[in-house]
Design an enzyme around this catalytic site. Sequence first.
Site, short mmCIF file in Angstrom:
data_model
loop_
_atom_site.label_atom_id
_atom_site.label_comp_id
_atom_site.label_asym_id
_atom_site.label_seq_id
_atom_site.Cartn_x
_atom_site.Cartn_y
_atom_site.Cartn_z
N ASN A 164 -2.82 -2.08 13.10
CA ASN A 164 -4.61 -1.88 12.89
C ASN A 164 -5.09 -0.61 13.41
O ASN A 164 -5.92 0.21 13.14
CB ASN A 164 -5.11 -3.14 13.33
CG ASN A 164 -4.76 -4.30 12.53
OD1 ASN A 164 -4.28 -4.24 11.65
ND2 ASN A 164 -5.29 -5.48 13.03
N THR A 194 -39.52 25.99 -14.05
CA THR A 194 -39.81 24.55 -13.41
C THR A 194 -39.83 23.89 -14.92
O THR A 194 -40.47 24.37 -15.79
CB THR A 194 -41.17 24.55 -12.78
OG1 THR A 194 -42.13 24.66 -13.51
CG2 THR A 194 -40.95 25.48 -11.39
N HIS A 195 -39.66 22.41 -14.73
CA HIS A 195 -39.41 21.56 -16.01
C HIS A 195 -38.44 22.37 -17.29
O HIS A 195 -38.71 22.12 -18.22
CB HIS A 195 -40.78 21.49 -16.47
CG HIS A 195 -41.88 20.90 -15.42
ND1 HIS A 195 -41.91 19.55 -15.44
CD2 HIS A 195 -42.63 21.42 -14.59
CE1 HIS A 195 -42.94 19.55 -14.25
NE2 HIS A 195 -43.22 20.70 -13.78
N SER A 219 -11.15 25.49 -29.03
CA SER A 219 -11.32 24.53 -29.68
C SER A 219 -10.15 24.52 -30.76
O SER A 219 -9.70 25.66 -31.25
CB SER A 219 -12.68 24.78 -30.60
OG SER A 219 -12.51 23.79 -31.63
N LYS A 230 -14.83 29.46 -30.81
CA LYS A 230 -15.29 28.49 -29.66
C LYS A 230 -14.83 28.84 -28.37
O LYS A 230 -13.30 29.30 -28.22
CB LYS A 230 -14.98 27.21 -29.78
CG LYS A 230 -16.02 26.48 -30.96
CD LYS A 230 -17.21 26.11 -30.24
CE LYS A 230 -17.24 24.77 -29.67
NZ LYS A 230 -18.45 24.35 -29.18
N GLU A 274 -17.70 21.54 -17.21
CA GLU A 274 -18.10 20.45 -17.35
C GLU A 274 -17.25 19.24 -16.56
O GLU A 274 -17.89 18.18 -16.20
CB GLU A 274 -17.87 20.22 -18.96
CG GLU A 274 -18.72 21.13 -19.61
CD GLU A 274 -18.32 21.12 -21.22
OE1 GLU A 274 -18.73 20.26 -22.01
OE2 GLU A 274 -17.21 21.77 -21.52
N SER A 284 0.63 -1.08 0.20
CA SER A 284 0.04 0.00 0.08
C SER A 284 1.12 1.28 -0.03
O SER A 284 0.34 2.33 0.04
CB SER A 284 -1.01 -0.01 1.06
OG SER A 284 -0.23 -0.10 2.33
N GLN A 328 -7.49 -2.17 3.54
CA GLN A 328 -6.35 -1.28 3.03
C GLN A 328 -6.88 -0.57 1.60
O GLN A 328 -6.27 0.38 1.32
CB GLN A 328 -5.42 -2.20 2.78
CG GLN A 328 -4.05 -1.65 2.00
CD GLN A 328 -2.80 -2.54 2.01
OE1 GLN A 328 -2.20 -2.57 2.97
NE2 GLN A 328 -2.56 -3.16 1.04
N1 ARG Z 1 -1.31 -1.25 5.28
C1 ARG Z 1 -2.26 -1.51 6.23
C2 ARG Z 1 -3.84 -0.97 5.71
O1 ARG Z 1 -3.64 0.00 5.33
C3 ARG Z 1 -2.15 -1.33 7.53
C4 ARG Z 1 -2.72 -2.26 8.55
C5 ARG Z 1 -2.08 -3.74 8.47
N2 ARG Z 1 -2.41 -4.49 9.24
C6 ARG Z 1 -2.39 -5.96 8.90
N3 ARG Z 1 -3.18 -6.74 10.10
N4 ARG Z 1 -1.85 -6.35 8.26
O2 ARG Z 1 -4.82 -1.08 6.21
#
Ligand code: ARG
Length: 458
Positions: free
Chosen positions: A107, A152-153, A274, A280, A287, A20, A319
């Site tokens: 965690n 409206t509409h 454009s 243009k 947009e 990650s 993750q």
């Molecule tokens: N890179 C992990 C995430 O973004 C961190 C937590 C990882 N925890 C684990 N039990 N592997 O969620």
Amino acid sequence: MWGGRFAEGPSAIMREINASIPFDKVLWQQDIDGSHAHVAMLAKQGIISSADAAQIDAGLAQVAAEFEADGVPEDWDLEDIHMTVEARLTELIGPVAGRLHTARSRNDQVATDFKLWVRGATDRALDGISALQQALVTRAGEHAQNVMPGFTHLQTAQPVTLGHHLMAYYEMLRRDASRFGDARARANECPLGAAALAGTGFDLDRAMTAEALGFAQPTANSLDTVSDRDFALDYLMAASQCALHLSRLAEELILWASQPFGFVRLPDSLSTGSSIMPQKKNPDAAELVRGHAGRIVGATTALMVTMKGLPLAYSKDMQDDKPPVFEAAGLLDLCLAAMEGMIGGAEFNTNRMRQAAGLGHATATDLADWLVRAANIPFREAHHITGAAVKLADSKGCTLEDLSLDDLKGIDTRLTEDVRAVLTLDASVAARCSYGGTAPDQVSAQVTAARRALGMEN
Ligand code: ARG
């Protein structure tokens, strides 16, 4: 069976699918802030020595300085930002770095880092909303008297003032700000100390880390803490609704900037030309604001679907919480800034708007209301009489105001010359003076109240 072919493959794939760091490296500052708070608490509680804590603190400060100067290195073997910070800390200060992770898990760490980041994004959204509201209110104040067709509409309905129309978006954004404010208040509990899922046997002071990181209190249930991403969803849902509002405003600007409408000229700085058609000028920024709303809503859907089937507590699916939030936040910040620029720099063609408001018998309701008031006719009957006047005006190719007294009398003898006074555009908007109505006085009062609420000078 497939070992020959896959002997090297799975580990390479595993490294890639697991990493990650390519996206969570943006959390480096929050990760280091969380570690400073954690290590101070561990020392105060006597879980690690103050000498070790001081070394870890100094090391973390150096890691922060390096990442600030050179960016965060991306090593897939280290998986994520948490391991990346810890690995560099270990290189710098040696084995004492290993004490930092006492009574902590990635965690609760990731939940804390991400919550801190989302809180920052929420504050940015609130600032962006306020800036756009200020632009809207400023323009609404300038155009409190200017008449345009109200639809409206998308059919001409009744005349309204441009200021009133712009203030409608101020109100939408006021609700958006309220939603972001609610989200921020709910996210005000600190995950740190929930550890992997069950809490820890170390004697932590969770209130201390919560306070150090600017949270009101620690979270109350460790299982919920490591599996909760409501704070990210709250942000995304508020962002989605805000993006929908911006998209609607963008759509109106796109329509209004088109030649058949001709209501507005958008700033050159937020338009494009454009490559083939020299005449243009395209409203690309508007947009893209309209388009980006789709991506922001998509990001919200992505995280909801990621979370919907997960058992307690943490699963690696989580993750995937970050890319949609990072994407949506980047887009929302841009969209708010682009809309602020477009509203601030728009040149409204008020003559053209007035001319358009005069088409389509926009003041027919005023005629019916006059019959109710002046001749005490039930509204349904007044509606019917007015319909006949509209039909006659259409057949003559003129406006209601242009009908002669004879024409009017021919429709209903109770119509008198006095009715003409209510048929003008200005009389029509001035008459709609109910609270929240389109009358210039009402709009000015709303603008004044809004300026006060936004802390602008009155
Ligand atoms: N890179 C992990 C995430 O973004 C961190 C937590 C990882 N925890 C684990 N039990 N592997 O969620």
